[in-house]
Design a protein around this motif. Structure first.
Motif, mmCIF file in Angstrom:
data_model
loop_
_atom_site.group_PDB
_atom_site.id
_atom_site.type_symbol
_atom_site.label_atom_id
_atom_site.label_comp_id
_atom_site.label_asym_id
_atom_site.label_seq_id
_atom_site.Cartn_x
_atom_site.Cartn_y
_atom_site.Cartn_z
ATOM 1 N N THR A 22 0.927 -1.284 0.224
ATOM 2 C CA THR A 22 -0.195 0.073 0.040
ATOM 3 C C THR A 22 0.782 1.245 -0.075
ATOM 4 O O THR A 22 2.221 1.030 0.263
ATOM 5 C CB THR A 22 -0.995 -0.159 1.173
ATOM 6 N N CYS A 23 0.138 2.352 -0.410
ATOM 7 C CA CYS A 23 0.991 3.803 -0.532
ATOM 8 C C CYS A 23 1.704 4.038 1.110
ATOM 9 O O CYS A 23 2.556 4.433 1.197
ATOM 10 C CB CYS A 23 0.070 4.477 -0.799
ATOM 11 N N ALA A 24 0.423 3.714 2.239
ATOM 12 C CA ALA A 24 1.197 4.153 3.470
ATOM 13 C C ALA A 24 2.149 3.172 3.891
ATOM 14 O O ALA A 24 3.322 3.766 4.479
ATOM 15 C CB ALA A 24 0.032 3.934 4.390
ATOM 16 N N GLU A 25 2.293 2.092 3.442
ATOM 17 C CA GLU A 25 3.391 0.943 3.816
ATOM 18 C C GLU A 25 4.660 1.257 3.173
ATOM 19 O O GLU A 25 5.674 1.601 3.812
ATOM 20 C CB GLU A 25 3.127 -0.574 3.374
ATOM 21 N N LEU A 26 4.725 1.728 1.931
ATOM 22 C CA LEU A 26 5.955 2.377 1.301
ATOM 23 C C LEU A 26 6.534 3.535 2.096
ATOM 24 O O LEU A 26 7.566 3.677 2.112
ATOM 25 C CB LEU A 26 5.568 2.331 -0.080
ATOM 26 N N ALA A 27 5.555 4.477 2.241
ATOM 27 C CA ALA A 27 5.771 5.608 2.649
ATOM 28 C C ALA A 27 6.617 5.311 4.141
ATOM 29 O O ALA A 27 7.457 6.266 4.539
ATOM 30 C CB ALA A 27 4.514 6.862 3.061
ATOM 31 N N GLY A 28 5.860 4.574 4.955
ATOM 32 C CA GLY A 28 6.591 4.263 6.468
ATOM 33 C C GLY A 28 7.797 3.613 6.200
ATOM 34 O O GLY A 28 8.730 3.946 6.831
ATOM 35 N N ARG A 29 7.986 2.749 5.388
ATOM 36 C CA ARG A 29 9.183 2.037 5.053
ATOM 37 C C ARG A 29 10.524 3.056 4.517
ATOM 38 O O ARG A 29 11.680 2.900 5.074
ATOM 39 C CB ARG A 29 9.273 1.004 4.102
ATOM 40 N N MET A 30 10.149 4.012 3.813
ATOM 41 C CA MET A 30 10.842 5.127 3.369
ATOM 42 C C MET A 30 11.001 6.094 4.002
ATOM 43 O O MET A 30 12.065 7.097 3.633
ATOM 44 C CB MET A 30 10.622 5.063 1.800
ATOM 45 N N ALA A 31 10.248 6.533 5.193
ATOM 46 C CA ALA A 31 10.128 7.482 5.935
ATOM 47 C C ALA A 31 9.765 8.907 4.966
ATOM 48 O O ALA A 31 10.537 9.868 5.143
ATOM 49 C CB ALA A 31 11.594 7.887 6.399
ATOM 50 N N VAL A 32 8.928 8.829 4.078
ATOM 51 C CA VAL A 32 8.503 9.912 3.298
ATOM 52 C C VAL A 32 7.149 10.099 3.323
ATOM 53 O O VAL A 32 6.541 9.337 3.873
ATOM 54 C CB VAL A 32 9.094 9.770 1.735
ATOM 55 N N THR A 33 6.645 10.982 2.512
ATOM 56 C CA THR A 33 5.128 11.312 2.549
ATOM 57 C C THR A 33 4.425 10.422 1.492
ATOM 58 O O THR A 33 5.114 9.927 0.390
ATOM 59 C CB THR A 33 4.794 12.668 2.371
ATOM 60 N N ASP A 34 3.224 10.210 1.538
ATOM 61 C CA ASP A 34 2.273 9.546 0.485
ATOM 62 C C ASP A 34 2.710 10.222 -1.053
ATOM 63 O O ASP A 34 2.494 9.418 -1.989
ATOM 64 C CB ASP A 34 0.947 9.488 0.785
ATOM 65 N N ARG A 35 2.486 11.556 -0.681
ATOM 66 C CA ARG A 35 2.730 12.330 -2.063
ATOM 67 C C ARG A 35 4.215 11.956 -2.719
ATOM 68 O O ARG A 35 4.160 11.736 -3.814
ATOM 69 C CB ARG A 35 2.627 13.639 -1.850
ATOM 70 N N THR A 36 5.003 11.826 -1.936
ATOM 71 C CA THR A 36 6.493 11.464 -2.333
ATOM 72 C C THR A 36 6.433 10.192 -2.974
ATOM 73 O O THR A 36 7.260 9.894 -4.011
ATOM 74 C CB THR A 36 7.652 11.565 -1.224
ATOM 75 N N VAL A 37 5.803 9.179 -2.353
ATOM 76 C CA VAL A 37 5.832 7.666 -3.103
ATOM 77 C C VAL A 37 5.089 7.892 -4.476
ATOM 78 O O VAL A 37 5.719 7.351 -5.361
ATOM 79 C CB VAL A 37 4.816 6.853 -2.177
#
Length: 322
Positions: A22-37
């Motif tokens: 999910t977008c939220a999971e990727l954002a959490g792993r990479m320590a960035v915002t959903d928009r950056t993902v």
């Protein structure tokens, strides 16, 4: 904070690690915002990576095969495994020719980090390969054609050249590919003759017919290849019993030489083919393992005769009593 390039590589590595994020999971792993993902996903698509997305709060991103091969992300162990595999393919000709494997290996070695290149060099220095007899090689791409035919589930026309050089055309239902360590075998149901094994290097052409088939009674492909390679070419077959479990018996008599089956937890029955009784007796004696010949009697008598001759040759007082 990671640079944009490093962030893209990290995102690509995550997408390749599991089927969906999910977008939220990727954002959490990479320590960035959903928009950056979302922005980085768009950049990966521009670079040629096929990234599918599902809308909604439970939707996510997944990496799929695209129309061309984009750069791959490999860790140290994966890169070393690919390099060793390409090296073996180039040396053995397992893919039908060494040019493609050599070309891919050269490209990979140019970009390998020094730590991995050094490990590969250590592998090269330690490995010694005995020369193999010159054998026919697979036509480039044939393995891929045969594998695709096995997955398609439809009848095909097989053009095949046998050991005497005779060519035939058969209707077959492809099933599996089996590798014995030296050769590839194509296992298929011959419409006219039943289940058969075909040496892949003798396949001249395989043309799909578009007719779907359902295979409901398949044999064990490895067992079929083992039986045919061990017994098929020979006029005589012997059945022997080794007082060891199946796994140990396979180390004494390879699966390409005999067909094995358990005879209880501590014994194994093996069918072994040979040119004649004396030839089989010589082979069995050379195993230097306890065994019992169950059939035929001609092989049993030949083994006894050779054993007596061996004892006589090493007995100072002459041959032992019969």
């Amino acid at each position: 904070m990671l640079s944009a390039s490093a962030r893209l590589l990290r995102l690509l590595s995550l997408l390749a690690a599991r089927p969906s994020w999910t977008c939220a999971e990727l954002a959490g792993r990479m320590a960035v915002t959903d928009r950056t993902v979302r922005r980085d996903i768009a950049k990966l698509r521009e670079l040629g990576y096929s990234v599918d997305s599902d809308a909604g709060p439970w939707g996510g991103y997944r990496l799929r095969a695209g129309s061309r091969v984009p750069p791959l992300m490999l860790d140290d162990e994966e890169a070393l495994a690919v390099a060793v595999g390409l090296r073996e393919a180039a040396l053995s000709g397992a893919l039908g020719g060494d040019q493609a494997a050599l070309s891919a290996l050269l490209k990979l070695r140019q970009v390998l980090p020094p730590r991995i290149a050094e490990r590969l060099a250590q592998w090269d220095d330690a490995l010694v390969r005995l020369p193999w007899p010159e054998e026919p090689r697979l036509r480039p791409g044939m393995l891929l054609e045969l594998a695709a035919a096995c997955r398609r589930g439809e009848r095909a026309q097989l053009s095949y050249r046998d050991g005497q050089g005779r060519s035939t055309v058969r209707d077959v239902d492809p099933y599996r590919l089996v590798h014995t360590g030296r050769r590839w075998y194509f296992v298929a149901r011959d419409v006219a003759r039943g289940w058969r094994t075909f040496r892949a290097d003798r396949v001249e052409r395989l043309v799909p017919t578009g007719q779907p088939v359902e295979i409901t009674d398949p044999p064990d492909p490895a067992q079929l290849v083992s039986h045919n390679t061990a017994n098929g070419p020979y006029p005589l077959s012997a059945t022997v019993r080794l007082p060891v479990p199946l796994d140990q018996a396979l180390r004494i008599v390879p699966a390409t030489v005999g067909t094995h089956r358990s005879d209880g937890p501590d014994a194994t029955l093996i069918d072994i083919g040979g040119p004649d009784a004396d030839g089989l007796a010589r082979y069995l004696l050379g195993l230097a393992a306890p065994l019992r010949v169950l059939a035929p009697d001609s092989v049993r008598q030949a083994l006894l005769r050779r054993t007596r001759e061996l004892l006589a040759a090493h007995t100072a007082d002459g041959p032992p009593p019969t």
